[in-house]
Structures are given as C-alpha cells and as structure tokens.
Write a protein that holds these residues in place. Structure first.
Motif, PDB file in Angstrom:
ATOM      1  N   UNK A 186       0.830  -1.098   0.168  1.00  0.00           N
ATOM      2  CA  UNK A 186      -0.253   0.079  -0.046  1.00  0.00           C
ATOM      3  C   UNK A 186       0.724   1.281   0.063  1.00  0.00           C
ATOM      4  N   UNK A 187       1.535   1.138   0.358  1.00  0.00           N
ATOM      5  CA  UNK A 187       2.350   2.064   0.625  1.00  0.00           C
ATOM      6  C   UNK A 187       3.565   2.550  -0.377  1.00  0.00           C
ATOM      7  N   UNK A 188       3.695   1.264  -1.002  1.00  0.00           N
ATOM      8  CA  UNK A 188       4.164   2.304  -2.733  1.00  0.00           C
ATOM      9  C   UNK A 188       3.778   1.981  -3.385  1.00  0.00           C
ATOM     10  N   UNK A 189       2.132   1.595  -3.434  1.00  0.00           N
ATOM     11  CA  UNK A 189       1.490   1.697  -4.337  1.00  0.00           C
ATOM     12  C   UNK A 189       0.653   3.159  -4.393  1.00  0.00           C
ATOM     13  N   UNK A 190       0.935   3.905  -3.225  1.00  0.00           N
ATOM     14  CA  UNK A 190      -0.075   4.707  -2.646  1.00  0.00           C
ATOM     15  C   UNK A 190      -0.415   5.659  -3.569  1.00  0.00           C
ATOM     16  N   UNK A 191       0.762   7.161  -4.487  1.00  0.00           N
ATOM     17  CA  UNK A 191       0.780   7.427  -5.472  1.00  0.00           C
ATOM     18  C   UNK A 191      -0.471   6.976  -6.616  1.00  0.00           C
ATOM     19  N   UNK A 192       0.093   5.830  -7.026  1.00  0.00           N
ATOM     20  CA  UNK A 192      -0.828   5.470  -8.447  1.00  0.00           C
ATOM     21  C   UNK A 192      -1.888   5.052  -8.021  1.00  0.00           C
ATOM     22  N   UNK A 193      -2.083   4.748  -6.754  1.00  0.00           N
ATOM     23  CA  UNK A 193      -3.590   4.463  -6.315  1.00  0.00           C
ATOM     24  C   UNK A 193      -5.133   6.242  -6.413  1.00  0.00           C
ATOM     25  N   UNK A 194      -3.801   7.061  -5.595  1.00  0.00           N
ATOM     26  CA  UNK A 194      -4.980   8.263  -5.674  1.00  0.00           C
ATOM     27  C   UNK A 194      -4.873   8.794  -6.523  1.00  0.00           C
ATOM     28  N   UNK A 195      -3.937   9.291  -7.157  1.00  0.00           N
ATOM     29  CA  UNK A 195      -3.382   9.363  -8.597  1.00  0.00           C
ATOM     30  C   UNK A 195      -4.598   8.830  -9.696  1.00  0.00           C
ATOM     31  N   UNK A 196      -5.201   7.876  -9.627  1.00  0.00           N
ATOM     32  CA  UNK A 196      -6.311   7.323 -10.980  1.00  0.00           C
ATOM     33  C   UNK A 196      -7.274   6.914  -9.978  1.00  0.00           C
ATOM     34  N   UNK A 197      -8.304   8.433 -10.307  1.00  0.00           N
ATOM     35  CA  UNK A 197      -9.690   8.304  -9.059  1.00  0.00           C
ATOM     36  C   UNK A 197     -10.236   7.735  -9.705  1.00  0.00           C
ATOM     37  N   UNK A 198     -10.547   7.598 -11.484  1.00  0.00           N
ATOM     38  CA  UNK A 198     -11.388   6.808 -11.945  1.00  0.00           C
ATOM     39  C   UNK A 198     -12.124   5.024 -11.298  1.00  0.00           C
ATOM     40  N   UNK A 199     -10.875   4.485 -11.199  1.00  0.00           N
ATOM     41  CA  UNK A 199     -10.672   3.614 -10.293  1.00  0.00           C
ATOM     42  C   UNK A 199     -11.022   2.660  -9.205  1.00  0.00           C
ATOM     43  N   UNK A 200     -11.105   4.002  -7.772  1.00  0.00           N
ATOM     44  CA  UNK A 200     -11.603   4.246  -6.716  1.00  0.00           C
ATOM     45  C   UNK A 200     -11.224   3.071  -6.170  1.00  0.00           C
ATOM     46  N   UNK A 201      -9.737   2.414  -6.082  1.00  0.00           N
ATOM     47  CA  UNK A 201      -9.091   1.007  -5.797  1.00  0.00           C
ATOM     48  C   UNK A 201      -9.441   0.958  -3.833  1.00  0.00           C
ATOM     49  N   UNK A 202      -9.373   1.895  -3.784  1.00  0.00           N
ATOM     50  CA  UNK A 202      -9.345   2.258  -1.400  1.00  0.00           C
ATOM     51  C   UNK A 202     -11.296   2.066  -1.840  1.00  0.00           C
ATOM     52  N   UNK A 203     -12.415   2.309  -2.543  1.00  0.00           N
ATOM     53  CA  UNK A 203     -13.790   1.954  -2.058  1.00  0.00           C
ATOM     54  C   UNK A 203     -14.278   0.683  -2.007  1.00  0.00           C
TER      55      UNK A 203
END
Length: 475
Positions: A186-203
C-alpha cells in the motif's frame, strides 16, 4: 497612566479570551470528539496506536475455516508489521495498515480489539500494556476463502461487486469489490492509487458503492403492491408497452407489449409499465415505508463502514417520480450489500437478518471474548408475501435466465439500470438458492458495463451460487 492601564486591560482580556477559546477547543475534542478520535474516522491518524503496535502484537485474523488471513510479523529492525497472506483477494474486507497512510477495513474498525485496548483504557494502563508487550485479540470471520477468491476472480474483467451471504443468519460468505489494491504494498502503491481516481481502488463497492438499482428494485415495489391490493385498481393490467403517468411516458424495454399482465408475468417480463402503474396507485408514502423496512435509506449496522442507500421516495414526491422510482430508476441508490439483504429477506420468509462478517473474538490465550449470534434486523413483510415473490422469482429464472442451474432451483431477478448523465448502464442480478430452502443469497453489480443484467451479471450470480453450494455453505 490611565491610558496605559486601559491598554494592559485590553491585552490581558485578549489573552484571557484566547486561553478560554483554547480550553473550549480542547474540551470539545476531549468530550465530543473523543470517541471519533479513538475509533471513528480520525482513528487512523491517532499516533498513539502506532506506539502501541510496536509493543503490542496486533491479533491474527482468520477465516471461518481457520486459515490465517492477516498476521503480525517482525522485520529485521524488530518492528512489527502486518502481513496480508491473501493480498488483494481480501483487501475489500481486511483493508490495510500503514504507518504513513493509516488503516482501513477491519484493520481500522477493529483496531482496539486487535490491539487488546479497552474502550476507556487510562494512560496508566496503556503504559503497562506497552511495557508488558502483550498480544492483541484475534478475529475469526464468517467468510470462506475459497469462495472469496472465486468471486474476486469472477470480477477480474469488471468494475463492480459481489456479496454472498446466508439469508437465515446474516453471515457474509464472500464480499468482492474490484478494482482493488494489495495491502502489502500500500505504501509503495499509494501515489498510483490516489492519482487513478476513476478506478477508486480504496472504495469497498460492496458496502460503500451507490448504484441505481434498475429492475432488481421491482421486488421491493412488488412487496408494497401485495401488501396493499385494496389500493390498486386491479392486480392485472393490459400492458401496451407504454403508459403516461403525471405527464411522463414510461416505456418497457424496447417498447415490449406484454398484453394481459399480472404480478408474476410483470416480474418475468420486467414490465416497467406494470410496476409504475400499480406503484403509483399504492402511493409514495407507503412505498417509502416498504423501502425503509428493506433498510433502503437506513444505516446498516455492520462490521465495516457502510454508506446509506438512498430512498427514492420522499414527502411531496409527484406522480411521475413515483412511477419511475417504482421500477428502479428515479432517485433511489443502493449498495450491493443492501440488495443482498433485500434478497435474503425474501428468501427468509420476509425476515431480514443483521449482516455480520466477524464471527468471534478470542484473546491471546484462545478464550472466546465475544461470539456473534444471529439477530433480526427488520421484519420486512409476511411469510406469505415473501414466499409469493420468491415463487415468482423462480419463474423469472426458469423463463430462460442465464442464472439458472440444472440440479438446483434458483430464484432471481435481473436489473439493467440507466446511469444519470451517461448513456451506459449498471448490470444487476440478485438471486437465492435452493429456492425451497435457501442457504445462499447473492447480489451482483457490474458498474458502467453497458450490458443487460441477465446476460452479464446473471452468469456471475449463477457461478457464485454453484460454488457456494458445492462448498456446502449454509448446510
């Protein structure tokens, strides 16, 4: 001198005012926001927990078969960290645990339990807790990891969610949400997750995603119609493919003309005309109450954070909006968990059970601290009405649905929901089996799929049910 004294008084008054404001501010957080800071939305930012976690070994999370899902390990610097053995397969449920970005899922909602911190542990006891390096409590879930893995695989090419549960107890067997994330990185991937809003991967789409229900909502309207037959002109209508209500034209899919139509045929053919006409005759106030009994618009008590579905009926609603809401459009928005609960209530003689995913809590010595017992959440309708709708839903699947199984009778309903401000649709399917004695209830939604519910969500519901029954769940 007098002028100087006045200036001193003004300055002292200002300092006194600032001091009082600070005291009030701190009092507000100590009293009003204390619980939220400890366990609510602010808990993930509470640095005190991180001091504890380097000394207190967070408890292990198991599935219903005793498989380890999450455990605490120690790195080369003797620091504790969480290892998620199933990675992204369980991330919608377990969430993540990061010193940089906080916690989510069960790692957040059960943080104090996993750390063995009492609700009102004083500072002196916290120090002892740290000094003694105690282990935390363990969680055992209701989930089956084979089914959880299977449902996540079924979603691999789709944005959406699958919820599978026991309609008689409320136990969650699987809760899939995709796209998702790997909590181990999660720490390494955080920026990619947050910047890719369309996927909403944390939802977690299962508990927090809101979707227009489309025709799966017709089972809710059907409940209101059957309960209020004295308020409708006739339980049979002549369906000519369209009808005008409140100045608004309601049409069936592709303008299909169904002719003489009763409730059973209306569900099988998914007649918008039938449900809008009879729903309008029953009225918005009654249907608002029926929807509330199905917990649409109500806060669902659950082990994970949930978003309230939106009840599309409201005070002063006009005839046109009653008509559209009655066949699953309008302003109604639902979560997949909520629709799985709707299906479960119909499968369970009209009784909705409280959903749960944490079965028990055990202390480091293996003693059971808490064991969940099934609870009734809502007595939605009578067994007679629930069973009539269930029989009609058997006919829906038997009439050529992609959700049918050879050896087992399945009851279900598809939905193809138009998305506001888009030309695309959400594909839905809710189902339960075996119809004579349901042990599994399923809700599937494929987000922005642009396909019909039966053709795309139906096969996924079928395969989820097949897998669950082969695993003997609910027996």
């Amino acid at each position: 001198m007098e002028r100087i004294n006045k200036k001193i008084i003004v300055v002292l008054t200002m300092f006194l005012g600032m001091f009082l404001a600070l005291v009030l501010y701190m009092t507000y957080f100590q009293i009003v926001k204390a619980k939220d800071i400890a366990t609510g939305e602010y808990a993930q930012y509470n640095r005190r927990h991180w001091v504890d976690e380097n000394k207190v070994k967070r408890g292990t999370i198991y599935d219903s078969e005793g498989n380890v899902l999450v455990e605490t390990q120690t790195d080369s610097n003797n620091n504790n960290f969480r290892k998620f053995l199933y990675g992204s397969i369980y991330s919608p449920i377990t969430g993540f645990n990061s010193k940089n970005y906080g916690t989510a899922g069960l790692e957040k909602s059960y943080a104090k339990t996993l750390l063995n911190i009492k609700e009102n542990t004083p500072l002196s006891e916290l120090k002892k807790l740290v000094e003694n390096q105690k282990d935390g409590n363990n969680l055992t879930l209701t989930t089956n990891s084979e089914l959880q893995s299977y449902t996540m695989k079924l979603l691999k090419e789709h944005k959406g969610s699958i919820v599978a549960m026991n309609p008689k107890t409320g136990e969650i067997y699987a809760m899939a949400s995709f796209p998702t994330f790997d909590p181990n990185t999660i720490t390494a991937d955080w920026e990619d997750i947050i910047n890719n809003e369309k996927d909403a991967r944390l939802l977690n789409r299962a508990t927090q995603g809101l979707y227009t229900p489309g025709s799966v909502f017709k089972v809710v309207t059907a409940t209101g119609i059957l309960e209020n037959q004295d308020k409708v002109e006739s339980m049979e209508i002549e369906d000519e493919g369209s009808i005008k209500i409140g100045g608004y034209k309601v049409s069936n899919i592709n303008g299909m003309v169904n002719g003489r139509t009763d409730l059973k045929k209306a569900l099988v053919k998914s007649s918008n005309v039938y449900f809008s006409k009879l729903g309008s005759e029953v009225g918005g106030k009654i249907l608002q109450d029926v929807s509330s009994r199905y917990f649409i618009g109500e806060k669902i008590p659950f082990d994970l954070p949930t978003t309230k579905s939106i009840n599309g009926y409201y005070d002063g609603i006009d005839a046109a909006n009653i008509a559209t809401t009655s066949f699953g459009q309008g302003d109604t928005l639902v979560t997949p968990l909520n629709m799985a609960m709707v299906m479960s209530a119909i499968a369970n003689n009209g009784v909705m059970m409280k959903p749960y995913i944490v079965d028990k809590v055990t202390n480091p010595e293996g003693e059971v601290e808490f064991k969940k017992n099934p609870e009734i959440l809502s007595k939605v309708t009578t067994p007679e009405i629930a069973n009539e709708i269930l029989k009609d839903m058997v006919a829906v699947v038997r009439d050529g649905s992609e959700a049918s199984l050879r050896a087992v009778t399945v009851a279900g309903k598809s939905g193809t929901a138009e998305i506001k401000d888009k030309k695309s649709t959400n594909a839905w399917f809710i189902a339960t089996a075996p119809a004579k004695n349901p042990t599994i209830a399923v809700a599937v939604v494929l987000e922005d799929s642009g396909t019909g519910g039966d053709e795309s969500a139906g096969p996924i519901a079928r395969e989820t049910i097949r897998k669950a029954l082969n695993l003997g769940l609910g027996e």
